[in-house]
Design a protein around this motif. Structure first.
Motif, PDB file in Angstrom:
ATOM      1  N   ARG A 115      39.540  45.259  36.724  1.00 55.07           N
ATOM      2  CA  ARG A 115      38.718  44.313  37.018  1.00 55.07           C
ATOM      3  C   ARG A 115      39.692  42.986  37.671  1.00 55.07           C
ATOM      4  N   TYR A 116      40.747  42.700  37.220  1.00 53.31           N
ATOM      5  CA  TYR A 116      41.642  41.660  37.901  1.00 53.31           C
ATOM      6  C   TYR A 116      42.158  42.089  39.225  1.00 53.31           C
ATOM      7  N   ALA A 170      33.520  42.785  36.947  1.00 51.96           N
ATOM      8  CA  ALA A 170      34.169  41.716  37.036  1.00 51.96           C
ATOM      9  C   ALA A 170      33.182  40.542  36.660  1.00 51.96           C
ATOM     10  N   SER A 183      37.970  37.256  33.915  1.00 54.66           N
ATOM     11  CA  SER A 183      38.513  37.757  34.883  1.00 54.66           C
ATOM     12  C   SER A 183      38.753  36.654  36.103  1.00 54.66           C
ATOM     13  N   ARG A 240      40.141  46.507  32.004  1.00 54.36           N
ATOM     14  CA  ARG A 240      40.495  45.130  32.390  1.00 54.36           C
ATOM     15  C   ARG A 240      41.376  44.751  33.541  1.00 54.36           C
TER      16      ARG A 240
END
Length: 398
Positions: free
Chosen positions: A173-174, A93, A100, A170
């Protein structure tokens, strides 16, 4: 029968009923076993089984048995939240911090605002807990609408075969960034100004102990790290609860300051799987025992529908804004939004804490529980058709 025998009957019911519904009903596409277990926890609670068969319900789920089940449930959810804390990947992140940060901020902030608006509409209707300040209730319900269930998201992305793809990484990460915000907000809600000195002392001791733990873990053999970690989990959870925060906040903190690299990843995955299979069904049942329909099913279902609408709508709007700002490919924001709106487990844990602290009533808890189930059941049926024509995008989105 003695308490032990009735406890074992209850355990047999907890594991048998959801499994039969899941296996014989072929629900896996729209309701994985973990979701069925949550639903069956509600069905086995006082609002359904207790109302239909009160004598059997009070025989099996008598106070002594419920107390025993609650002990198992507490340890189960502590382990689960602790593992979720360990699995946070903040290094990735940070490496993509601008993208992010924008995405996670909008994914959390937009449904938080929408959910807080819905909470304001519920004021004065018996939905706010007896010990809650207005801001605690509004923020608590709002954050419940913004939560993403990271562990269940992992399971669903495995089912959709995108977990190891760039898009799946991805999304993790969020969700990891939002996970930190969720527990931070919960700690704020639970801040007890009459015991602020005790809470400050806990945080200072926790920081010092974390420094010592991290140095110690690097010197321990791999096998010993697991035992030391469990001792650490129990001590930090106790400290958080003693200071006025909830033991679940302590469990998350205990995991968040640990590195997943300290453990074999396959063993960590296996532990998460076994906790879900062996222990968490008891937590789902204990959660179901706390549901309440005294305001009438229509009112509870109506509030659950309202919260589901603002939760899903807020999440999709936030991701749509992020997609435009970051110039994502068409359709990408909808896929990410629908995946991040998955609520079960973490939101249920969050709502349990709010109920324990009397920030929400049991009727509000029931509505939030129904909202969590509904959001999770929507995920795979909605996302799977959107993914089929976009697998090229999934594999190249970095």
């Amino acid at each position: 029968m003695n308490t032990t025998e009735i406890f074992l009957i209850a355990m047999a019911v907890i594991f048998t009923v959801p499994y039969l519904v899941w296996r014989l009903g072929g629900t896996d596409y729209w309701a994985p076993l973990v979701v069925v277990q949550i639903i069956m926890g509600i069905v086995l609670g006082p609002g359904v089984l207790g109302r239909a068969f009160p004598d059997y319900y009070h025989f099996v789920f008598n106070p002594a048995v419920v107390q025993s089940l609650n002990g198992v449930a507490w340890w189960a959810v502590m382990l689960f939240v602790w593992i979720a804390g360990i699995e946070l990947d903040l290094k990735k992140a940070w490496a993509h911090r601008v993208e992010s940060g924008i995405t996670a901020g909008l994914a959390l902030g937009t449904p938080l605002i929408a959910g807080s608006g819905a909470a304001l509409a519920l004021l004065g209707g018996g939905w706010m807990g007896a010990r809650a300040e207005t801001w605690q209730f509004v923020l608590g319900v709002g954050m419940s609408c913004a939560v993403t269930a990271l562990p269940i998201l992992i399971l669903l992305m495995e089912k959709l075969d995108i977990l190891r793809q760039p898009l799946g990484q991805r999304i993790l990460r969020y969700a990891s960034l939002d996970d930190i915000a969720i527990w931070g907000v919960l700690a704020l809600i639970l801040m007890d100004w009459q015991r602020v000195g005790r809470q400050g002392l806990f945080l200072v001791l926790f920081a010092l102990a974390t420094w010592g733990l991290r140095r110690l873990m690097l010197r321990l053999p791999a096998a010993d790290r697991w035992f030391v970690s469990l001792i650490w989990l129990a001590l930090v959870s106790f400290g958080a609860d003693w200071s006025g925060l909830h033991f679940m906040v302590g469990a998350f903190l205990a995991g968040a300051v640990m590195d997943a690299e300290w453990f074999d990843q396959a063993q960590l995955d296996l532990l998460r799987h076994h906790v879900l299979m062996v222990l968490m069904p008891v937590f789902f049942l204990s959660t179901g025992l706390r549901t309440n329909w005294e305001m009438g099913g229509y009112a509870v279902f109506g509030v659950a529908g309202l919260l589901l609408a603002v939760s899903v709508g807020g999440k999709l709007l936030g991701l749509e804004i992020a997609g435009r700002l970051l110039r994502w490919a068409p359709g990408e924001a909808r896929i990410i939004g629908w995946l991040l709106q998955t609520k079960a487990l973490i939101m249920i844990i969050f709502a349990n804490v709010l109920l324990d602290k009397q920030i929400i009533t049991s009727e509000t808890f029931t509505a939030l529980l129904l909202m969590a189930v509904g959001s999770t059941m929507l995920t795979v049926p909605v996302v799977a058709p959107m993914l089929r024509p976009m697998m090229g995008l999934v594999k190249r989105a970095g």
